[in-house]
Design an enzyme around this catalytic site. Structure first.
Site, PDB file in Angstrom:
ATOM      1  N   ARG A   1      15.013   3.439  -5.839  1.00 53.82           N
ATOM      2  CA  ARG A   1      15.005   2.032  -5.727  1.00 53.82           C
ATOM      3  C   ARG A   1      16.275   1.362  -6.094  1.00 53.82           C
ATOM      4  O   ARG A   1      16.962   0.781  -5.627  1.00 53.82           O
ATOM      5  CB  ARG A   1      13.885   1.341  -6.184  1.00 53.82           C
ATOM      6  CG  ARG A   1      12.644   1.760  -5.267  1.00 53.82           C
ATOM      7  CD  ARG A   1      11.552   0.832  -5.111  1.00 53.82           C
ATOM      8  NE  ARG A   1      10.560   0.975  -4.575  1.00 53.82           N
ATOM      9  CZ  ARG A   1       9.181   1.013  -4.840  1.00 53.82           C
ATOM     10  NH1 ARG A   1       8.695   0.588  -5.849  1.00 53.82           N
ATOM     11  NH2 ARG A   1       8.414   1.210  -3.788  1.00 53.82           N
TER      12      ARG A   1
ATOM     13  N   LYS B   1      -6.608   7.695   6.494  1.00 48.97           N
ATOM     14  CA  LYS B   1      -7.730   6.882   7.224  1.00 48.97           C
ATOM     15  C   LYS B   1      -7.072   6.320   8.342  1.00 48.97           C
ATOM     16  O   LYS B   1      -6.047   5.967   8.678  1.00 48.97           O
ATOM     17  CB  LYS B   1      -7.897   5.561   6.174  1.00 48.97           C
ATOM     18  CG  LYS B   1      -8.875   5.826   4.975  1.00 48.97           C
ATOM     19  CD  LYS B   1      -9.027   4.601   4.331  1.00 48.97           C
ATOM     20  CE  LYS B   1      -9.719   4.832   3.176  1.00 48.97           C
ATOM     21  NZ  LYS B   1      -9.950   3.255   2.426  1.00 48.97           N
TER      22      LYS B   1
ATOM     23  N   GLY C   1       4.631   5.582   2.215  1.00 48.26           N
ATOM     24  CA  GLY C   1       4.411   6.096   0.962  1.00 48.26           C
ATOM     25  C   GLY C   1       4.530   7.891   0.939  1.00 48.26           C
ATOM     26  O   GLY C   1       5.315   8.472   0.316  1.00 48.26           O
TER      27      GLY C   1
ATOM     28  N   GLY D   1       4.384  -0.377   2.484  1.00 48.95           N
ATOM     29  CA  GLY D   1       3.852  -1.269   3.083  1.00 48.95           C
ATOM     30  C   GLY D   1       4.623  -2.273   4.133  1.00 48.95           C
ATOM     31  O   GLY D   1       4.107  -2.522   5.257  1.00 48.95           O
TER      32      GLY D   1
HETATM   33  P1  AMP Z   1      -2.223   7.856   3.264  1.00 48.18           P
HETATM   34  O1  AMP Z   1      -1.790   6.902   1.988  1.00 48.18           O
HETATM   35  O2  AMP Z   1      -3.426   7.188   4.234  1.00 48.18           O
HETATM   36  O3  AMP Z   1      -0.874   7.991   4.098  1.00 48.18           O
HETATM   37  O4  AMP Z   1      -2.917   9.022   2.919  1.00 48.18           O
HETATM   38  C1  AMP Z   1      -2.243   9.956   2.280  1.00 48.18           C
HETATM   39  C2  AMP Z   1      -3.339  10.860   1.561  1.00 48.18           C
HETATM   40  O5  AMP Z   1      -4.261  11.721   2.598  1.00 48.18           O
HETATM   41  C3  AMP Z   1      -2.623  12.075   0.622  1.00 48.18           C
HETATM   42  O6  AMP Z   1      -2.929  11.928  -0.693  1.00 48.18           O
HETATM   43  C4  AMP Z   1      -3.309  13.197   1.133  1.00 48.18           C
HETATM   44  O7  AMP Z   1      -3.741  14.115   0.293  1.00 48.18           O
HETATM   45  C5  AMP Z   1      -4.502  12.890   1.954  1.00 48.18           C
HETATM   46  N1  AMP Z   1      -5.104  13.754   2.920  1.00 48.18           N
HETATM   47  C6  AMP Z   1      -4.353  14.109   4.036  1.00 48.18           C
HETATM   48  N2  AMP Z   1      -5.006  14.996   4.925  1.00 48.18           N
HETATM   49  C7  AMP Z   1      -6.168  15.065   4.124  1.00 48.18           C
HETATM   50  C8  AMP Z   1      -7.476  15.664   4.562  1.00 48.18           C
HETATM   51  N3  AMP Z   1      -7.672  16.483   5.544  1.00 48.18           N
HETATM   52  N4  AMP Z   1      -8.486  15.475   3.702  1.00 48.18           N
HETATM   53  C9  AMP Z   1      -8.598  14.583   2.762  1.00 48.18           C
HETATM   54  N5  AMP Z   1      -7.430  13.880   2.204  1.00 48.18           N
HETATM   55  C10 AMP Z   1      -6.305  14.205   2.890  1.00 48.18           C
END
Ligand code: AMP
Length: 399
Positions: free
Chosen positions: A35, A201, A357, A380
């Protein structure tokens, strides 16, 4: 607003909002200075023109008032190294008090002054006008180069802009590039336009997917969120992560995509594990028929190949969110191969933007950051941009 690259900063004091919210270890060593590095082109241009720079930033989350561990003084030596010995850097132990006012007043062309952490004043996050006005008095020109906080309507990121006339406020070079890259993707006419959305999610990504349905040709959905879609379609997903309260949302998104002629691609197969653990037992399975007691932690071999083909045909690519638990070696393959495919497509002329991220962490981990068109510094902020929201930090400069 003025255009930064056309502006001559000679004898001007530029008040530059940067994002120096870098991680430190317990000995105050900076563990990732990206950054800070990202703000150097703007600083260098102002100095080269014969202007001076007053840098302001937030740093961590101080609770109430000054706290030593959140002082920006810990960054001064590193900043000196980054800008080089020819440029004098000083530090004001306040952002609006006497020390800041006097040091800003005495600042000579070619010099840089770093102000203390803005968040030592609760007025910063509250977007307080009085605080913003005091800050504004320190400089002649306002430059916002902190894309990472552009989605916050804080005093230094948005409110302050009203105290500068139109020709005295502008985006910095980093911010300009972020906005241009995001716009290039969102309004791209270089088709096919592929969005790769992954991560944990569905609930975090609904608005992005909905907004992208207006312009994308294809959307790949990977990561844990894919299993909510499989379950919504009646699939068996074992112990895979799932948001049961979003099953209807997933069905609706698939329906809307069909209506808008956007192809949604889910991973047909998965790498499954008997537990969420780096040493788990691993197997392969169709994603809609995962045995009880097992969970999908990465996209499978067939899905990886299918996704790579789609990527290779795309001309505009947005990637947000990993395909699996890429932090663990056994489940990194899908994300790694997809990252390489995005890099290959870029080499063949596609425009690729990595934003948000964990996909940024993934391209860095696989040393591919230099091989894609642009890696966003704003997690974000980039998400909100792609949701179609107007970011306060951008609006304040443009209006
Ligand atoms: P996000 O911050 O929503 O982009 O999520 C990223 C996180 O999702 C990372 O830490 C990954 O380890 C987790 N992730 C990705 N695929 C899976 C999965 N199939 N099961 C559990 N966690 C996951």
């Amino acid at each position: 607003m003025s255009k930064f690259s056309d502006y001559n900063f000679k004898d001007q004091k530029a008040l530059v909002r940067v994002d120096f919210n870098v991680p430190l270890d317990d000995k105050f060593n900076i563990t990732d200075d990206n950054r800070m590095k990202a703000s150097l082109p703007s600083i260098q241009k102002i100095v080269k023109d014969g202007g001076s720079v007053i840098l302001m930033s937030h740093f961590g989350r101080p609770k109430s008032g000054p706290e030593d561990k959140y002082s920006l003084k810990h960054l001064v030596n590193h900043l000196k190294k980054l800008v080089g010995s020819g440029i004098k850097i000083s530090f004001a132990n306040d952002s609006i008090g006497d020390d800041a006012v006097n040091k800003a007043k005495d600042l000579q062309p070619g010099e840089v002054l770093l102000l203390e952490n803005l968040r030592f004043y609760k007025e910063e996050e509250k977007g307080d006008e009085g605080f913003a006005e005091k800050l504004s008095k320190l400089g002649d020109v306002y430059v916002n180069d902190a894309f990472g906080t552009a989605h916050r309507a804080h005093a230094s990121t948005a409110v302050i802009a009203k105290f500068f006339s139109d020709d005295k406020k502008m985006f910095g070079l980093l911010m300009e590039k972020e906005v241009q890259s995001a716009e290039k993707v969102l309004h791209s006419n270089q088709k096919p336009f592929l969005a790769i959305i992954g991560g944990a999610k569905v609930s975090d990504k609904i608005l992005i997917i909905e907004n992208l349905l207006d312009n994308a040709t294809d959307i790949i959905i990977g990561g844990a969120m894919a299993y909510t879609f499989f379950k919504a379609q009646g699939g068996k997903i074992g112990n895979s992560l799932c948001e049961d309260d979003r099953l209807n949302t997933a069905t609706e998104l698939l329906e809307k995509a069909k209506q808008k002629n956007v192809c949604i691609h889910l991973p047909s197969d998965s790498i499954i594990a008997d537990k969420f653990d780096a040493n788990a037992e691993v197997s392969g399975s169709l994603s809609n028929n995962i045995p009880d007691g097992w969970m999908g932690l990465d996209i499978g071999k067939i899905a990886t190949q299918t996704f790579c083909k789609i990527i290779s045909k795309s001309k505009t690519i947005l990637w947000n969110g990993p395909m699996g638990v890429f932090e663990m070696e056994k489940f990194q393959h899908g994300t790694k191969v997809i990252a390489q495919a995005v890099a290959d497509a870029t080499a063949n002329g596609a425009f690729s933007l990595i934003g948000g991220g964990d996909s940024v962490a993934a391209v860095n981990k696989f040393n591919l950051a230099e091989k894609v068109s642009f890696v966003s510094t704003g997690g974000g902020a980039m998400l909100e941009y792609f949701e179609g929201q107007v970011l306060p930090g951008i609006k304040a400069i443009q209006s």
